[in-house]
Design an enzyme around this catalytic site. Structure first.
Site, PDB file in Angstrom:
ATOM      1  N   HIS A  86      -3.908  -5.838   1.222  1.00  0.00           N
ATOM      2  CA  HIS A  86      -3.907  -6.186   2.642  1.00  0.00           C
ATOM      3  C   HIS A  86      -4.616  -7.535   2.780  1.00  0.00           C
ATOM      4  O   HIS A  86      -4.918  -8.186   1.799  1.00  0.00           O
ATOM      5  CB  HIS A  86      -4.663  -5.130   3.447  1.00  0.00           C
ATOM      6  CG  HIS A  86      -4.182  -3.743   3.235  1.00  0.00           C
ATOM      7  ND1 HIS A  86      -3.033  -3.274   3.804  1.00  0.00           N
ATOM      8  CD2 HIS A  86      -4.680  -2.714   2.499  1.00  0.00           C
ATOM      9  CE1 HIS A  86      -2.849  -2.017   3.450  1.00  0.00           C
ATOM     10  NE2 HIS A  86      -3.826  -1.646   2.646  1.00  0.00           N
ATOM     11  N   CYS A 120       0.821  -1.223   0.000  1.00  0.00           N
ATOM     12  CA  CYS A 120       0.000   0.000   0.000  1.00  0.00           C
ATOM     13  C   CYS A 120       0.856   1.275   0.000  1.00  0.00           C
ATOM     14  O   CYS A 120       1.507   1.572  -0.981  1.00  0.00           O
ATOM     15  CB  CYS A 120      -0.965  -0.038   1.184  1.00  0.00           C
ATOM     16  SG  CYS A 120      -2.396   1.028   0.942  1.00  0.00           S
TER      17      CYS A 120
END
Lengths: 443, 239
Positions: free
Chosen positions: B188, B93
């Site tokens: 994630h 991310c």
């Protein structure tokens, strides 16, 4: 006229949904808003004393219900969204449930818990005179993006209520920082070190004023504790309401403002909730002894350490929605010295958050404990939870990957532990409670 | 022998359960009798990258990422040398975005570490979804994305092709980047626990980079595979 029509239609809808056995209370409110968009402004204008808004990640429902219990014990009439329907329609439903058929709300207080992201919308229609903020933790992030977004939403709502008395948890730097620019602010907190030593994810360890790393003398739990910023001087405010002489071995008790408070519930976090409620009631001029008496009458809500007896075995049922509340529930489980079978239920519906990544921020490693005889996972994401257990080092031979809640409960009750401890997240709450009540009635 | 992992700024870059990736590498090594050591790197510590077998860079909130960026930029040369030398780096991310040339926000452009030739621009909405990828190397990969940035990876090899979800930018159908021994992704989940193939690939790279035998003892991954399969079945096969 539109108001009365909306009130009638909504009252019918409330009755209808009750007949269908639905717990949710937002649908009737949505209907009222369609018929009369400014219904909330009209109904809330009738409140005689205060409109209270309760915000925060954890403890909103409990705090709000503690406040309304104390007020009701004083003989006041209170509008309250008791079951935690905390977006705009839920608040509307609460008012209409209370109103007469002519649309009059004869109440002294409105106690309204509000979703952090929706508070700014609700405040377009009514202005609270007092606001309580309990804490700000990581929660349902796929909805809000991240905690900074949540805080900016709360700030937007606060900007609409500049004259409100603000009651803040001073032990949480994220919450306390919201008071810096507000003119009428009071703080509650716990100055004595509770010595819990939980190892958890801590939100906002950086100063919201200058960005420097905050220094902590100690942590209570999460990012709550005694902190200060060595760069800009931001620090934990001295609380006007300071919880002292805390005991929490079983039911919790504490002193505040030289008044002793016994709570009919367990869990350290309930001291913070009760301190919030006490602070608020004190600002209303209620005698301190009467507040303490009122708090003793508080009845826990669904899934807040609720107890059931099934086949002669005690089942303790708890709701947890995010890492902070899960870590608290885990603390409750391992503080219990008796042996037990444990069930963790995880759903990923919209109100739960679609992302289950947060399971990895929960300290499930702590459940690696000799007093636990078996581990069952349940809910839509039972398989994810099983992976989490495995990597927490839990013996896979003691694990059952479930998914059928009734069966999972029965298996755990038939397990070798003396008790059963269950923790589920939000959308499993009511369905599980129903099953537990049925099983209790059957046995 | 001990494999050493550097977890960069876990206090700042700790969004969305990414710590689960480290937990997974540790456990999968432990179950095979491989010792690991995780060093959490904070604040202004100087890092000797050659000491490490894996560098992990997670994601943080925009505010926290800005705090971290300056610290990393100060070590740009060292990180770049580590990667070019085949050092294993996993970035998720915000960490992924930081590896690129820049992150263009509405009012300002934040320069990155320039390790990857990728560029990120802020989009109007956040891309939030369960994700399933197809990769030649790893089969299916499952995870969860939640990002405001749109990343364009030019000639880089993606981690996989998006079969459910948005991926790098919601347009070109790719997710993540594989470059030398770097795995960079928006996913994630945490990413590694439900993707044991990817986890073991990282462990193999770590061992190889150390010049150690990299044949891994197979593990019973039934629990992981069931959780993986659940995501694929629900979002791709619509079971």
């Amino acid at each position: 006229m539109r108001k009365i029509l909306a009130v009638w239609a909504t009252k019918l809808a409330i009755l209808g949904s009750k007949l269908l056995g639905k717990n949710g209370s937002s649908m009737p409110g949505s209907l009222a808003l369609k018929i009369c968009p400014d219904i909330l402004t009209r109904l809330s204008g009738d409140i005689k004393k205060d409109i209270i808004a309760v915000w925060g990640t954890n403890g909103k429902t409990t705090t709000n219900n503690m406040i309304s219990t104390v007020l009701e014990e004083q003989g006041y009439k209170v509008v309250c969204n008791k079951v935690g329907s905390n977006m705009l329609p839920g608040v509307v439903t609460a008012f209409i449930s209370f109103s007469s058929l002519t649309g009059k709300v004869k109440a002294d207080y409105a106690c309204l818990e509000m979703d952090e992201a929706y508070a700014r919308i609700i405040l377009q229609y009514l202005t609270p005179t007092k606001i309580v903020i309990t804490n700000l933790f990581r929660d349902q992030m796929d909805r809000y993006g991240e905690i900074d977004t949540t805080i900016s939403y709360i700030q937007m709502a606060l900007d609409k209520a500049k004259d409100a008395v603000l009651i803040l948890n001073g032990d949480d730097p994220l919450t306390a920082s919201l008071g810096l620019k507000h003119k009428n602010t009071r703080y509650y907190g716990i100055t004595e070190n509770l010595g819990l030593n939980l190892n958890e994810t801590r939100e906002g360890r950086y100063c919201r004023v200058c960005g420097n790393e905050l220094k902590y003398d100690f942590y209570q739990y999460g990012q709550l504790g005694k902190y200060h910023c060595s760069k800009c001087g931001f620090s934990r405010p001295m609380p006007q309401y300071d919880g002292k002489n805390i005991t929490a071995d079983d039911y919790v008790s504490f002193d505040v403002c030289d008044t002793h408070v016994d709570l009919p519930c367990k869990g350290i976090y309930n001291i913070y909730n009760a301190l919030a409620a006490f602070s608020f009631c004190d600002t209303c001029g209620i005698e301190k002894q009467d507040i303490a008496k009122g708090l003793q009458k508080y009845k826990g809500q669904v899934g807040r350490m609720e107890e059931f007896t099934i086949k002669g075995k005690l089942v303790v049922f708890n709701l947890a929605k995010n890492p902070a509340s899960f870590n608290q529930s885990i603390g409750n489980i391992i503080n219990e010295k008796r042996t037990k079978d444990v069930i963790i239920g995880i759903n990923d519906n919209d109100p739960d958050g679609n992302d289950v990544s947060w399971l990895w921020d929960v300290d499930f490693e702590k459940l690696n404990n000799d007093t636990i005889t078996s581990y069952t996972t349940s809910g839509i994401r039972s398989k994810d939870m099983a992976v989490r257990f495995k990597y927490a080092g839990i013996d896979t031979d003691k694990m059952t990957v479930g998914g059928d809640m009734r069966q999972d409960i029965l298996n755990a009750v038939n397990g070798s532990g003396e008790r059963v401890y269950m923790v589920v997240n939000y959308t499993l709450l009511f369905s599980t409670k129903k099953i537990l009540s049925e099983l209790e009635a059957e046995s | 022998m001990k494999l050493k992992i550097a977890h960069l700024y876990p206090d700042l870059l700790n969004l969305y359960g990414d710590i689960g990736n480290i937990t997974t590498i540790r456990k999968r090594c432990e179950w095979r009798g491989i010792q690991t050591q995780v060093d959490s790197i904070y604040g202004n510590e100087k890092i000797n990258f050659t000491d490490y077998d894996l560098v992990f860079l997670g994601g943080g909130s925009d505010r926290e990422q800005l705090l971290v960026r300056d610290k990393l930029i100060a070590m740009k040369k060292e990180i770049s040398a580590y990667v070019e030398d085949g050092g294993v780096l996993a970035a998720v991310c915000g960490g992924y975005q930081l590896l690129g040339s820049y992150y263009k926000l509405e009012k300002e452009t934040i320069p990155g570490l320039e390790i990857l030739n990728i560029q990120t621009e802020v989009g109007e909405t956040r891309l939030i979804s369960n994700v399933v990828l197809e990769s030649e190397k790893f089969g299916t990969i499952v995870g969860f994305e939640n990002h405001g940035g749109r990343t364009y990876i030019n000639d880089h090899t993606p981690l996989g092709k998006v079969i459910y979800g948005n991926g790098n930018n919601g347009k070109d159908g790719f997710e993540g980047v594989l470059y030398k021994n770097v795995i960079a992704t928006y996913l994630h989940g945490a990413l590694l626990p439900k993707n044991p193939v990817l986890s073991d690939y990282i462990i193999k790279m770590m061992l190889e980079q150390r010049g150690l035998p990299s044949d891994l003892k197979p593990l019973d991954d039934t629990i992981e595979e069931n959780a993986h399969k659940y995501v694929v079945d629900r979002f791709v096969n619509k079971n």
